[in-house]
Design a protein around this motif. Sequence first.
Motif, PDB file in Angstrom:
ATOM      1  N   ASP A  45       0.762  -1.207   0.174  1.00 46.00           N
ATOM      2  CA  ASP A  45       0.047  -0.102   0.223  1.00 46.00           C
ATOM      3  C   ASP A  45       0.654   1.066  -0.001  1.00 46.00           C
ATOM      4  O   ASP A  45       0.520   2.124  -0.486  1.00 46.00           O
ATOM      5  N   VAL A  46       1.895   1.307   0.485  1.00 41.18           N
ATOM      6  CA  VAL A  46       2.831   2.283   0.629  1.00 41.18           C
ATOM      7  C   VAL A  46       3.269   2.812  -0.753  1.00 41.18           C
ATOM      8  O   VAL A  46       3.219   4.074  -0.958  1.00 41.18           O
ATOM      9  N   ILE A  47       3.689   1.872  -1.614  1.00 43.45           N
ATOM     10  CA  ILE A  47       4.318   2.277  -2.785  1.00 43.45           C
ATOM     11  C   ILE A  47       3.157   1.974  -4.175  1.00 43.45           C
ATOM     12  O   ILE A  47       3.363   2.606  -5.320  1.00 43.45           O
ATOM     13  N   GLY A  48       1.971   1.212  -3.595  1.00 44.89           N
ATOM     14  CA  GLY A  48       1.181   1.073  -4.841  1.00 44.89           C
ATOM     15  C   GLY A  48       1.479   0.017  -5.918  1.00 44.89           C
ATOM     16  O   GLY A  48       1.402   0.030  -6.938  1.00 44.89           O
ATOM     17  N   VAL A  49       2.144  -1.106  -5.294  1.00 39.08           N
ATOM     18  CA  VAL A  49       2.574  -2.143  -6.301  1.00 39.08           C
ATOM     19  C   VAL A  49       1.971  -3.463  -5.739  1.00 39.08           C
ATOM     20  O   VAL A  49       1.979  -3.654  -4.792  1.00 39.08           O
ATOM     21  N   SER A  50       1.644  -4.414  -6.822  1.00 32.67           N
ATOM     22  CA  SER A  50       1.206  -5.523  -6.444  1.00 32.67           C
ATOM     23  C   SER A  50       2.038  -6.696  -7.048  1.00 32.67           C
ATOM     24  O   SER A  50       2.769  -6.495  -8.060  1.00 32.67           O
ATOM     25  N   PHE A  51       2.263  -7.759  -6.045  1.00 31.92           N
ATOM     26  CA  PHE A  51       3.444  -8.902  -6.444  1.00 31.92           C
ATOM     27  C   PHE A  51       2.450 -10.076  -6.586  1.00 31.92           C
ATOM     28  O   PHE A  51       1.719 -10.129  -5.607  1.00 31.92           O
ATOM     29  N   PRO A  52       2.370 -10.684  -7.595  1.00 34.88           N
ATOM     30  CA  PRO A  52       1.292 -11.979  -8.039  1.00 34.88           C
ATOM     31  C   PRO A  52       1.921 -12.948  -7.151  1.00 34.88           C
ATOM     32  O   PRO A  52       3.117 -13.117  -6.641  1.00 34.88           O
ATOM     33  N   GLU A  69      -3.333   1.191 -10.061  1.00 31.21           N
ATOM     34  CA  GLU A  69      -4.013   2.421 -10.513  1.00 31.21           C
ATOM     35  C   GLU A  69      -4.611   3.096  -8.821  1.00 31.21           C
ATOM     36  O   GLU A  69      -4.625   2.185  -7.894  1.00 31.21           O
ATOM     37  N   THR A  70      -5.034   4.067  -8.726  1.00 31.46           N
ATOM     38  CA  THR A  70      -5.114   4.774  -7.411  1.00 31.46           C
ATOM     39  C   THR A  70      -6.194   4.041  -6.667  1.00 31.46           C
ATOM     40  O   THR A  70      -6.396   3.906  -5.351  1.00 31.46           O
ATOM     41  N   ASP A  71      -7.153   3.407  -7.601  1.00 31.31           N
ATOM     42  CA  ASP A  71      -8.639   2.800  -6.712  1.00 31.31           C
ATOM     43  C   ASP A  71      -7.983   1.539  -6.154  1.00 31.31           C
ATOM     44  O   ASP A  71      -8.746   0.967  -5.178  1.00 31.31           O
ATOM     45  N   ASP A  72      -6.861   0.805  -6.809  1.00 31.38           N
ATOM     46  CA  ASP A  72      -6.404  -0.433  -6.425  1.00 31.38           C
ATOM     47  C   ASP A  72      -5.502  -0.356  -5.134  1.00 31.38           C
ATOM     48  O   ASP A  72      -5.566  -1.154  -4.320  1.00 31.38           O
ATOM     49  N   THR A  73      -5.228   0.800  -4.730  1.00 34.88           N
ATOM     50  CA  THR A  73      -4.182   0.926  -3.565  1.00 34.88           C
ATOM     51  C   THR A  73      -4.998   1.404  -2.409  1.00 34.88           C
ATOM     52  O   THR A  73      -4.241   2.002  -1.341  1.00 34.88           O
ATOM     53  N   LEU A  74      -6.351   1.181  -2.216  1.00 31.17           N
ATOM     54  CA  LEU A  74      -7.060   1.572  -1.046  1.00 31.17           C
ATOM     55  C   LEU A  74      -6.765   0.872   0.055  1.00 31.17           C
ATOM     56  O   LEU A  74      -6.470  -0.430  -0.084  1.00 31.17           O
ATOM     57  N   LYS A  75      -6.485   1.518   0.935  1.00 27.46           N
ATOM     58  CA  LYS A  75      -6.206   0.828   2.308  1.00 27.46           C
ATOM     59  C   LYS A  75      -7.217   0.269   3.096  1.00 27.46           C
ATOM     60  O   LYS A  75      -8.447   0.545   2.476  1.00 27.46           O
TER      61      LYS A  75
END
Length: 89
Positions: A45-52, A69-75
């Motif tokens: 969440d801090v940098i907005g990156v997803s790891f599979p 995207e900003t919508d996916d990084t919601l805490k």
Amino acid sequence: MVRISRVLLRDAGAGISKTISEILVCPLSKQPLRFCEKTNSLISDVIGVSFPIVDGIPCLVPKDGKILETDDTLKPDGDADSLVMNKEG
């Protein structure tokens, strides 16, 4: 031995255990990762990156990460404004 391997392969797509997810951190920011059941990935969440997570194994190599995207990084508490400000500023 074969029976154990089949059990591991059967459960591999079910995500990762809670113990492991509590230990793993983002390889870039060194902050905790959040498990997302919807995308079967670990999210920083801090940098907005997803790891599979592939076959039950988290792919934490930085090049495997996907910028969200900003919508996916919601805490979990829904505080997205501070994330957008951190990314832009």
